[in-house]
Write a protein that holds these residues in place. Sequence first.
Motif, PDB file in Angstrom:
ATOM      1  N   VAL A 850      61.955  16.295  34.049  1.00 37.23           N
ATOM      2  CA  VAL A 850      62.351  15.840  32.725  1.00 37.23           C
ATOM      3  C   VAL A 850      63.020  16.999  32.006  1.00 37.23           C
ATOM      4  O   VAL A 850      62.671  18.159  32.218  1.00 37.23           O
ATOM      5  CB  VAL A 850      61.134  15.323  31.925  1.00 37.23           C
ATOM      6  CG1 VAL A 850      60.147  16.447  31.678  1.00 37.23           C
ATOM      7  CG2 VAL A 850      61.561  14.684  30.606  1.00 37.23           C
ATOM      8  N   ILE A 851      63.980  16.687  31.145  1.00 40.54           N
ATOM      9  CA  ILE A 851      64.628  17.685  30.312  1.00 40.54           C
ATOM     10  C   ILE A 851      64.037  17.584  28.916  1.00 40.54           C
ATOM     11  O   ILE A 851      64.242  16.594  28.210  1.00 40.54           O
ATOM     12  CB  ILE A 851      66.162  17.484  30.254  1.00 40.54           C
ATOM     13  CG1 ILE A 851      66.747  17.385  31.657  1.00 40.54           C
ATOM     14  CG2 ILE A 851      66.802  18.626  29.471  1.00 40.54           C
ATOM     15  CD1 ILE A 851      66.573  18.613  32.491  1.00 40.54           C
ATOM     16  N   ASP A 852      63.280  18.600  28.535  1.00 43.17           N
ATOM     17  CA  ASP A 852      62.709  18.631  27.197  1.00 43.17           C
ATOM     18  C   ASP A 852      63.677  19.368  26.276  1.00 43.17           C
ATOM     19  O   ASP A 852      64.198  20.432  26.643  1.00 43.17           O
ATOM     20  CB  ASP A 852      61.359  19.345  27.219  1.00 43.17           C
ATOM     21  CG  ASP A 852      60.695  19.349  25.854  1.00 43.17           C
ATOM     22  OD1 ASP A 852      60.152  18.300  25.473  1.00 43.17           O
ATOM     23  OD2 ASP A 852      60.747  20.392  25.180  1.00 43.17           O
ATOM     24  N   PRO A 853      63.938  18.837  25.069  1.00 42.50           N
ATOM     25  CA  PRO A 853      64.924  19.497  24.187  1.00 42.50           C
ATOM     26  C   PRO A 853      64.530  20.906  23.796  1.00 42.50           C
ATOM     27  O   PRO A 853      65.390  21.726  23.480  1.00 42.50           O
ATOM     28  CB  PRO A 853      64.974  18.567  22.966  1.00 42.50           C
ATOM     29  CG  PRO A 853      63.709  17.766  23.021  1.00 42.50           C
ATOM     30  CD  PRO A 853      63.381  17.619  24.465  1.00 42.50           C
ATOM     31  N   ALA A 854      63.237  21.229  23.818  1.00 40.21           N
ATOM     32  CA  ALA A 854      62.795  22.561  23.412  1.00 40.21           C
ATOM     33  C   ALA A 854      62.549  23.471  24.598  1.00 40.21           C
ATOM     34  O   ALA A 854      62.966  24.626  24.606  1.00 40.21           O
ATOM     35  CB  ALA A 854      61.527  22.455  22.560  1.00 40.21           C
ATOM     36  N   ALA A 855      61.857  22.958  25.625  1.00 44.60           N
ATOM     37  CA  ALA A 855      61.439  23.818  26.739  1.00 44.60           C
ATOM     38  C   ALA A 855      62.447  23.877  27.865  1.00 44.60           C
ATOM     39  O   ALA A 855      62.431  24.808  28.665  1.00 44.60           O
ATOM     40  CB  ALA A 855      60.085  23.349  27.284  1.00 44.60           C
ATOM     41  N   GLY A 856      63.331  22.871  27.971  1.00 44.47           N
ATOM     42  CA  GLY A 856      64.288  22.851  29.073  1.00 44.47           C
ATOM     43  C   GLY A 856      63.836  21.937  30.190  1.00 44.47           C
ATOM     44  O   GLY A 856      63.027  21.020  30.000  1.00 44.47           O
ATOM     45  N   ALA A 857      64.370  22.160  31.393  1.00 45.13           N
ATOM     46  CA  ALA A 857      64.080  21.307  32.539  1.00 45.13           C
ATOM     47  C   ALA A 857      62.733  21.680  33.141  1.00 45.13           C
ATOM     48  O   ALA A 857      62.475  22.845  33.437  1.00 45.13           O
ATOM     49  CB  ALA A 857      65.181  21.441  33.586  1.00 45.13           C
ATOM     50  N   VAL A 858      61.882  20.670  33.340  1.00 43.90           N
ATOM     51  CA  VAL A 858      60.530  20.882  33.852  1.00 43.90           C
ATOM     52  C   VAL A 858      60.328  19.987  35.076  1.00 43.90           C
ATOM     53  O   VAL A 858      60.596  18.781  35.030  1.00 43.90           O
ATOM     54  CB  VAL A 858      59.470  20.552  32.784  1.00 43.90           C
ATOM     55  CG1 VAL A 858      58.062  20.746  33.336  1.00 43.90           C
ATOM     56  CG2 VAL A 858      59.682  21.418  31.550  1.00 43.90           C
ATOM     57  N   LEU A 859      59.836  20.569  36.162  1.00 41.11           N
ATOM     58  CA  LEU A 859      59.515  19.841  37.391  1.00 41.11           C
ATOM     59  C   LEU A 859      58.003  19.673  37.472  1.00 41.11           C
ATOM     60  O   LEU A 859      57.257  20.640  37.275  1.00 41.11           O
ATOM     61  CB  LEU A 859      60.029  20.614  38.604  1.00 41.11           C
ATOM     62  CG  LEU A 859      59.823  19.960  39.983  1.00 41.11           C
ATOM     63  CD1 LEU A 859      60.682  18.711  40.121  1.00 41.11           C
ATOM     64  CD2 LEU A 859      60.163  20.955  41.091  1.00 41.11           C
ATOM     65  N   SER A 860      57.545  18.441  37.764  1.00 42.57           N
ATOM     66  CA  SER A 860      56.112  18.152  37.792  1.00 42.57           C
ATOM     67  C   SER A 860      55.734  17.525  39.127  1.00 42.57           C
ATOM     68  O   SER A 860      56.526  16.813  39.746  1.00 42.57           O
ATOM     69  CB  SER A 860      55.718  17.193  36.656  1.00 42.57           C
ATOM     70  OG  SER A 860      56.097  17.721  35.404  1.00 42.57           O
ATOM     71  N   PHE A 861      54.482  17.771  39.546  1.00 42.96           N
ATOM     72  CA  PHE A 861      53.977  17.246  40.815  1.00 42.96           C
ATOM     73  C   PHE A 861      52.499  16.904  40.679  1.00 42.96           C
ATOM     74  O   PHE A 861      51.742  17.620  40.009  1.00 42.96           O
ATOM     75  CB  PHE A 861      54.164  18.272  41.937  1.00 42.96           C
ATOM     76  CG  PHE A 861      53.447  17.897  43.205  1.00 42.96           C
ATOM     77  CD1 PHE A 861      53.970  16.934  44.047  1.00 42.96           C
ATOM     78  CD2 PHE A 861      52.242  18.491  43.547  1.00 42.96           C
ATOM     79  CE1 PHE A 861      53.307  16.563  45.208  1.00 42.96           C
ATOM     80  CE2 PHE A 861      51.570  18.144  44.703  1.00 42.96           C
ATOM     81  CZ  PHE A 861      52.100  17.173  45.541  1.00 42.96           C
ATOM     82  N   GLY A 862      52.108  15.820  41.321  1.00 44.92           N
ATOM     83  CA  GLY A 862      50.703  15.442  41.372  1.00 44.92           C
ATOM     84  C   GLY A 862      50.507  14.353  42.404  1.00 44.92           C
ATOM     85  O   GLY A 862      51.471  13.851  43.008  1.00 44.92           O
ATOM     86  N   LEU A 863      49.264  13.990  42.659  1.00 43.16           N
ATOM     87  CA  LEU A 863      48.969  12.864  43.531  1.00 43.16           C
ATOM     88  C   LEU A 863      49.130  11.569  42.757  1.00 43.16           C
ATOM     89  O   LEU A 863      48.869  11.517  41.552  1.00 43.16           O
ATOM     90  CB  LEU A 863      47.552  12.973  44.096  1.00 43.16           C
ATOM     91  CG  LEU A 863      47.233  14.198  44.962  1.00 43.16           C
ATOM     92  CD1 LEU A 863      45.902  14.009  45.668  1.00 43.16           C
ATOM     93  CD2 LEU A 863      48.333  14.475  45.979  1.00 43.16           C
ATOM     94  N   ALA A 864      49.544  10.516  43.436  1.00 43.52           N
ATOM     95  CA  ALA A 864      49.738   9.232  42.780  1.00 43.52           C
ATOM     96  C   ALA A 864      48.397   8.620  42.421  1.00 43.52           C
ATOM     97  O   ALA A 864      47.375   8.874  43.071  1.00 43.52           O
ATOM     98  CB  ALA A 864      50.533   8.296  43.689  1.00 43.52           C
ATOM     99  N   GLY A 865      48.389   7.813  41.360  1.00 45.35           N
ATOM    100  CA  GLY A 865      47.192   7.089  40.993  1.00 45.35           C
ATOM    101  C   GLY A 865      46.357   7.804  39.955  1.00 45.35           C
ATOM    102  O   GLY A 865      46.859   8.549  39.112  1.00 45.35           O
ATOM    103  N   ALA A 866      45.026   7.593  40.047  1.00 46.34           N
ATOM    104  CA  ALA A 866      44.110   8.068  39.007  1.00 46.34           C
ATOM    105  C   ALA A 866      44.107   9.576  38.872  1.00 46.34           C
ATOM    106  O   ALA A 866      43.887  10.110  37.791  1.00 46.34           O
ATOM    107  CB  ALA A 866      42.696   7.560  39.307  1.00 46.34           C
TER     108      ALA A 866
END
Length: 971
Positions: A850-866
């Motif tokens: 996601v591109i945040d207007p303040a922080a810039g481009a952020v890459l995120s990772f996690g397991l799907a679901g709960a």
Amino acid sequence: MQTPSDQQDRHDYPSHWEADVVLRDGGTARIRPITAEDADRLVSFYEQVSDESKYYRFFAPYPRLSAKDVHRFTHHDQVDRVGLAATVGGEFIATVRYDRIDERGMAASAPADEAEVAFLVQDAHQGRGVASTLLEHIAAVARERGIRRFAAEVLPANTKMIKVFTDAGYQQKRSFEDGVVRLEFDLEPTDRSLAVQRAREQRAEGRSVQRLLTPGSVAVIGVGRAPGGVGRSVLNNLQESGYTGRLYAVNSAFGDSVFGEGASGEGTQKRADIDGVPAHRSVADIEEPVDLAVISVPADRVPQVVAECGERGVRGLVVLSAGYGESGVEGRERQRELVRQARSYGMRIIGPNAFGVINTSPETRLNASLAPQSPARGRIGLFTQSGAIGIALLSGLHRRGAGLSTFVGSGNRADVSGNDLLQYWFEGPDTDVTLMYLETIGNPRKFTRLARRSATTKPLVVVQGARHSGITPTGHAVQATRLPHATVSALLRQAGVIRVDTVTEMVDAGLLLAGQPLPSGPRVAILGNSESLGLLTYDACVADGLRPQRPRDLTTGATPADFRTALAEALSDDGCDAVIVNAIPWVGEDGATTDPETLATELRAAAAGCPAKPVAVVHVELGGLAEALAAATSTGPDAPTPPTVREPETPPSVEPPSTEAPQPPAVEPPSTQTPEPPPSDQYRIPAYPAAERAVRALSEAVKYAQWRREAAEPGRVHEYDDIDENGAAGRIEELLAADGDPRGLTLAPADAHELLARYGIPVRQALAAPDPDAAAEAARTLGYPVALKTTAPHLRHRADLGGVRLDLADEEQLRRAYQELTDAFGTPAELRPVVQGMVPRGVDTVVRAVIDPAAGAVLSFGLAGAASELLGDTAHRLVPVTDREAGSLIRSIRTAPLLFGWRGSAPVDTPALEELLQRVSRLVDDHPEVVGVSLEPVVVAQRGLSVLDASVRLAPPPARDDLGPRTLPGY
């Protein structure tokens, strides 16, 4: 600002080109377009330029500008002809202009992409970095107008201007013809030009803070005639701290009671003073130069005072006055005007509503704050946006025997911010550790960049206030961020910031980092005279991710000599990286208690024998031990060399060991004694009243040391041969042009899959199944076995609700599953079912950017679901992501063991996952128009992975203030 009235201008006045900048010497200037209303200013400016500078500009004697010249240099179309001026106090100090030319050097219009550029800087302002700053801004303007290359003709003797071009870092071509040097350079930023720009930014902003913290003279404006009041208190604090410069007391209300009359009775005034400090009714009456003005007058009088300071040549302001952004809409406008006014005179501001500044250097000894006692000299730099938190931190550090190098309580931080202090402390030789209390981060992109650079050499400990309220503190003007606090914290940690939750934890960590070396690992030895306290320490170590050894119980009969022997043995153990010593009160064989000073001496002696490992002490009801351990000592060897972090200068204790309870600085009388710098071979051992506090501080030091080791080898951003960057750029341009919505669009699945495929990210095909027959036809196309799943928003990716049926081996099973779905959840139109081929079983994961207007481009990772949705088990990194960061991103989630063979399961293909993360990172880094990517689920098998669904969002690229020319935040 006036807008041009000339009707020949082809564009409206480009107000977005206006900017406040910090120059090389720390002063400020304003850069803006030149307009037709600037004719008189231009003539006045030119008259103050030397004949030599005029000759260098025009290649001939040119004593004055003709009316035609003035018209030409003040009338621009803002496209093919542009002029910018740098101003101070509303008057020009330098100008730059470009004229678009064709390949023959003649005036031209687009599509010609070359322009000739020329500068003129007043002689009095040469050497301040004005020309290099103007070059950055005129280059940005030219790129905006479609110009890709500058040409400049310079006389060989004009070495200063040649140096401006050659030092800028652009790709250049130089030629010499007819006695003139011709320089040509592309305007596309390069790694070198960006590095040059940021190095200049660091020097300029650091210097601007240095001017505020090392003034040769200070005027306190708003000093009352009677004792008490803010202004009089600050004046007293400056005197009591032993300030080495000149002091002045200023108040427009000073009358005959202050100035008096001469003995002759003829009205001649005596020399006036307040407490021995020369007194004046206005700063304009002070004959000597004034470097810093501390303003404590009502807010409605501040503009007049600022104007007087600006006209007098004051270099910086500390505004203690309240009634600004914290007081509502009217106050916010008053605050904006304050910043504009001060910057127009080249001054920077700490405040308004500030607590003040402190510098303990013996060359300055400045306490221009509301703190009644100047802290001892030390190696900690402290910045806070809150006066109340500033008081708490100063008191806490004082009670613990810690000293400061510098302190800034910024209040509303309308101008000087934490970023500026990071620039100053980065190369500051007097500061080894920085502590910051931040309620807002005005420019997160820049903060993380500066924090990462600073943290490679100096620990940075940060507490964030207002984390969960979602409310920006009054008085703070900041960019909005859509990122949750947990994400911001993760990004700060990625940048090497030691993020703690309370000011107590900040002080605890700061004491350890300032006085002890960094641990080389997580192995902790525990020893002491209490078995129970040792077990508590052991449990705390395990909870904080450390690897403690079995506690060593010295028994309650242990003597100080026993402590020394045990500590020396623990420090000499190669299997130990740090030691925690526990101590409780004890009674000797003769019935007498042992003096804590004796224990402190023995512990320091043992620690000095192994200076490469940190030591912390947990004490329970041992009055005086903390003070004794914090007190200066000279029994140790010379300080170790890096990578350890140790205070080369440790201040003597401001609280001598005694049986009396130490008093906090808020109630102690100011001291007139300023500690001299101690020898460099002195040591401090931090002491904590609870095991968990010592362990938490040590744990933060361990994680920070690990980050420093990894930062030394950050990895690289891979260049994949199969990436079609140009093709993706063209397709993105087409999609945005076809949509036309300035808010952007979410791509249709086919377009999203096509764009991702250009970056080597294939998405498994899914065929629509609006009825059972279409589902059967899709399955025949894809081949059995298949999966049938709904794509309705409320059931999407919700296998737990029954919206997904897997491993359908034939048409009979498929039709049965189709009927069950529609019976349970609704019509096909509501469910929007699709058929997809089965993929190898593995672990379901989610990858997002996601591109945040303040922080810039952020890459995120996690397991799907709960795991990611309910528990928030998601990791984040700033883009671009290196190969090492991709690996750490995968391993930093709490459920990472599921990827590596948890409980006997087969490990999955994490290298393939790391490659996917890097490809997504490249996509959003290469194309700022890609403002959102979601890959869910990504099934990672033992060999390879499969992206089962994807969405991409495009929008016009947001502004990148971290890549443009140097500017101060706008107001």
